[in-house]
Motif scaffolding. Structure first.
Motif, mmCIF file in Angstrom:
data_model
loop_
_atom_site.group_PDB
_atom_site.id
_atom_site.type_symbol
_atom_site.label_atom_id
_atom_site.label_comp_id
_atom_site.label_asym_id
_atom_site.label_seq_id
_atom_site.Cartn_x
_atom_site.Cartn_y
_atom_site.Cartn_z
ATOM 1 N N ASN A 26 -29.497 -31.797 -45.594
ATOM 2 C CA ASN A 26 -28.022 -32.019 -46.649
ATOM 3 C C ASN A 26 -27.626 -30.847 -46.626
ATOM 4 O O ASN A 26 -27.815 -29.680 -46.439
ATOM 5 C CB ASN A 26 -28.030 -32.597 -48.217
ATOM 6 C CG ASN A 26 -29.481 -33.665 -48.799
ATOM 7 O OD1 ASN A 26 -29.058 -34.375 -48.397
ATOM 8 N ND2 ASN A 26 -30.073 -33.193 -49.530
ATOM 9 N N THR A 207 -23.537 -43.768 -42.201
ATOM 10 C CA THR A 207 -23.880 -45.203 -43.283
ATOM 11 C C THR A 207 -22.981 -45.397 -44.471
ATOM 12 O O THR A 207 -22.326 -46.170 -45.258
ATOM 13 C CB THR A 207 -25.381 -45.322 -42.861
ATOM 14 O OG1 THR A 207 -25.832 -44.224 -44.406
ATOM 15 C CG2 THR A 207 -25.483 -45.695 -41.873
ATOM 16 N N LYS A 208 -21.914 -44.319 -45.484
ATOM 17 C CA LYS A 208 -21.465 -44.518 -45.822
ATOM 18 C C LYS A 208 -20.636 -43.059 -46.258
ATOM 19 O O LYS A 208 -21.070 -42.158 -45.880
ATOM 20 C CB LYS A 208 -22.461 -44.622 -47.820
ATOM 21 C CG LYS A 208 -21.595 -45.216 -48.725
ATOM 22 C CD LYS A 208 -22.705 -44.897 -49.672
ATOM 23 C CE LYS A 208 -21.441 -45.189 -50.763
ATOM 24 N NZ LYS A 208 -22.503 -45.178 -51.774
ATOM 25 N N GLU A 219 -22.835 -40.268 -46.162
ATOM 26 C CA GLU A 219 -24.530 -40.471 -45.859
ATOM 27 C C GLU A 219 -24.427 -40.494 -44.629
ATOM 28 O O GLU A 219 -23.833 -41.621 -43.876
ATOM 29 C CB GLU A 219 -25.012 -41.453 -47.421
ATOM 30 C CG GLU A 219 -24.695 -40.669 -48.378
ATOM 31 C CD GLU A 219 -25.426 -41.902 -49.780
ATOM 32 O OE1 GLU A 219 -25.984 -43.014 -48.878
ATOM 33 O OE2 GLU A 219 -25.034 -42.042 -50.473
ATOM 34 N N THR A 220 -25.982 -40.562 -44.071
ATOM 35 C CA THR A 220 -26.461 -40.460 -42.412
ATOM 36 C C THR A 220 -27.519 -41.696 -42.935
ATOM 37 O O THR A 220 -27.828 -42.272 -43.514
ATOM 38 C CB THR A 220 -26.745 -39.456 -42.044
ATOM 39 O OG1 THR A 220 -27.768 -39.191 -42.399
ATOM 40 C CG2 THR A 220 -25.550 -38.173 -41.711
ATOM 41 N N GLU A 221 -27.739 -41.989 -41.456
ATOM 42 C CA GLU A 221 -28.282 -42.713 -41.721
ATOM 43 C C GLU A 221 -29.929 -42.900 -41.765
ATOM 44 O O GLU A 221 -30.920 -43.320 -42.404
ATOM 45 C CB GLU A 221 -28.821 -43.403 -40.127
ATOM 46 C CG GLU A 221 -29.618 -44.596 -39.500
ATOM 47 C CD GLU A 221 -29.518 -45.438 -38.046
ATOM 48 O OE1 GLU A 221 -28.992 -46.233 -38.143
ATOM 49 O OE2 GLU A 221 -29.461 -43.792 -37.328
ATOM 50 N N GLU A 222 -30.328 -41.247 -41.547
ATOM 51 C CA GLU A 222 -31.916 -40.656 -42.357
ATOM 52 C C GLU A 222 -31.224 -40.301 -43.619
ATOM 53 O O GLU A 222 -32.004 -39.446 -44.144
ATOM 54 C CB GLU A 222 -31.940 -39.965 -41.461
ATOM 55 C CG GLU A 222 -32.228 -39.354 -39.830
ATOM 56 C CD GLU A 222 -31.549 -39.955 -38.868
ATOM 57 O OE1 GLU A 222 -30.204 -40.022 -39.096
ATOM 58 O OE2 GLU A 222 -31.827 -40.557 -37.622
ATOM 59 N N ARG A 223 -30.277 -40.643 -44.294
ATOM 60 C CA ARG A 223 -30.467 -40.628 -45.451
ATOM 61 C C ARG A 223 -30.049 -38.835 -46.279
ATOM 62 O O ARG A 223 -30.212 -38.578 -47.347
ATOM 63 C CB ARG A 223 -31.302 -41.307 -46.583
ATOM 64 C CG ARG A 223 -31.719 -42.600 -46.858
ATOM 65 C CD ARG A 223 -32.578 -43.834 -47.036
ATOM 66 N NE ARG A 223 -32.776 -44.834 -46.757
ATOM 67 C CZ ARG A 223 -33.983 -45.360 -47.810
ATOM 68 N NH1 ARG A 223 -34.664 -44.812 -48.569
ATOM 69 N NH2 ARG A 223 -33.713 -46.661 -47.424
ATOM 70 N N PHE A 224 -29.144 -38.242 -45.066
ATOM 71 C CA PHE A 224 -29.629 -37.811 -45.795
ATOM 72 C C PHE A 224 -27.615 -37.202 -46.152
ATOM 73 O O PHE A 224 -27.197 -38.111 -45.746
ATOM 74 C CB PHE A 224 -29.139 -35.754 -44.571
ATOM 75 C CG PHE A 224 -30.307 -35.828 -43.977
ATOM 76 C CD1 PHE A 224 -31.808 -35.594 -44.767
ATOM 77 C CD2 PHE A 224 -30.893 -36.366 -42.576
ATOM 78 C CE1 PHE A 224 -32.607 -34.599 -44.661
ATOM 79 C CE2 PHE A 224 -32.228 -35.867 -42.464
ATOM 80 C CZ PHE A 224 -33.170 -35.466 -43.246
ATOM 81 N N THR A 225 -27.618 -36.450 -46.826
ATOM 82 C CA THR A 225 -25.923 -36.500 -47.386
ATOM 83 C C THR A 225 -24.744 -35.117 -47.326
ATOM 84 O O THR A 225 -25.057 -33.809 -47.073
ATOM 85 C CB THR A 225 -26.225 -36.057 -49.349
ATOM 86 O OG1 THR A 225 -26.803 -37.217 -49.547
ATOM 87 C CG2 THR A 225 -24.236 -36.021 -49.657
#
Length: 399
Positions: A26, A207-208, A219-225
């Motif tokens: 993050n 992704t978002k 948000e990224t594909e690896e779920r980092f913010t």
């Protein structure tokens, strides 16, 4: 969107130049740049020079979008002739657009010298009438450019034959122009100031994205913010998936490059050549002794349809070259295609987009994509610093 296909010469020649990390934590950054091609690299350079913290990411390996397929001509001309642009947006704005493109070439030269990049070359340029019916237009265009202050000459058929070795009824010969290797230039720029506060990451899929007035959260594909004050979209035509697509028409262009030649064969290495045909034909050389010919644009951007035409378009481009230089054998080594954008006035889209808070766009268009990216980087940096930039109104969304 698949932006290019085939075998772009620059990518084949250079390969994957540098290793970049993937985003694996993050982060917070003052500015977040989307796009790791030449536009994003130039944007990052300007922000660093202004001492503004920024992080740049790309979903692909760095430079593998439109940048590695760029013809990398550096022109003061834009896709809309000056004489026509004056009718579209007014004389002062049109002349300023052309002047800014010329200034951008000089800026790129200084930038290249500063970072030790050696594949920038100043060039003269030749814009010739493809047909006799284009002579009246070319004369009007010459007068408009001359009035603006450009160092140009108007050549007749005899001068064309003597100086350039092929027949054309008239031509504008300019002392302004250049060429580069956009792929390597982008990589060189991204090696500049590699501290963590100016990080560059590849393979980072977003992704978002939540845009708010003073902050944006990603948000990224690896779920980092990622949290940032502003997002700058410098990812070319992919950016138009999130804005009004009616702003831009997508088309396809083609290029073919010859095997290395004996320099005694071809002595026009100091000149970039273009014509008035629609779509136009262009010709340049490379540092390692090749001739690059491009054009044959199509009003289509479907990747499958575009790619099916690569071989036939390459043959047509070789034929186009041989109509000019019939005594020079052209054996194609690589050919490729790429998607490009066209606005109604031929100018780029730069600045804040009111419908998406905290967002800025720096999007180069068509044959002036690199010079336009310099202009965009300067305008957006000024906006970030709170400085007034009178040129912003020429290229904004609401023009």
């Amino acid at each position: 969107m698949i932006l290019r296909s085939g075998y772009p010469f620059w990518l084949i020649k250079e390969g994957l130049l540098y290793k970049f990390p993937k985003l694996n934590k993050n982060i917070e950054s003052e500015i977040f740049i989307v796009g790791g091609g030449i536009s994003g690299a130039l944007m990052r350079y300007y922000l660093i020079e202004a001492r503004i913290n920024c992080v740049l990411v790309d979903s692909r390996a760095i430079g593998l979008g439109s940048t590695c397929a760029s013809k990398a001509l550096l022109q003061y001309e834009i896709n809309t002739p000056l004489s026509e642009l004056i009718n579209l947006i007014g004389q002062s704005k049109a002349e300023r657009s052309y002047t800014l493109c010329n200034e951008a070439i000089l800026t790129l030269e200084k930038m290249a010298n500063k970072i030790g990049f050696c594949e920038f070359q100043r060039k003269k340029s030749l814009y010739y009438a493809a047909y006799k019916k284009d002579v009246a237009f070319l004369k009007k265009e010459f007068e408009a450019r001359k009035k603006t202050g450009f160092n140009i000459d108007y050549l007749d058929e005899k001068a064309m034959t003597e100086q350039f070795g092929f027949d054309a009824p008239k031509a504008i010969f300019s002392k302004h122009g250049g060429q580069t290797n956009a792929y390597v230039f982008a990589h060189a720029l991204l090696q500049y100031q590699k501290e963590e506060k100016f990080a560059v990451c590849f393979g980072t899929v977003l992704t978002k994205v939540e845009h708010q007035k003073k902050v944006a959260t990603i948000e990224t594909e690896e779920r980092f913010t990622i949290k940032t004050n502003k997002i700058i979209y410098a990812n070319g035509y992919q950016a138009f998936q999130i804005i009004n697509k009616n702003i831009l028409n997508l088309k396809s262009t083609y290029a073919v490059i010859r095997e290395q030649y004996n320099r005694a064969e071809f002595r026009k290495d100091n000149v970039v050549i273009l014509n008035t045909a629609k779509p136009y034909l262009y010709l340049r050389t490379t540092l390692d002794g090749r001739i690059l010919v491009g054009g044959r644009d199509e009003d289509c951007y479907n990747p499958k349809k575009r790619d099916r035409l690569i071989v036939s378009k390459a043959k047509q481009l070789v034929s186009d070259f041989n109509k000019i230089y019939f005594n020079i054998k052209f054996k194609a080594a690589f050919c490729w295609t790429a998607t490009f954008g066209q606005t109604k006035d031929g100018l780029p889209i730069t600045g804040a987009y009111d419908k998406i808070p905290s967002s800025y766009f720096g999007l180069g268009i068509r044959n002036s994509d690199i010079t336009f990216s310099v202009i965009a980087a300067k305008i957006i940096t000024d906006l970030m610093l709170g400085n007034e930039n009178s040129d912003a109104m020429i290229f904004g969304f609401d023009r």
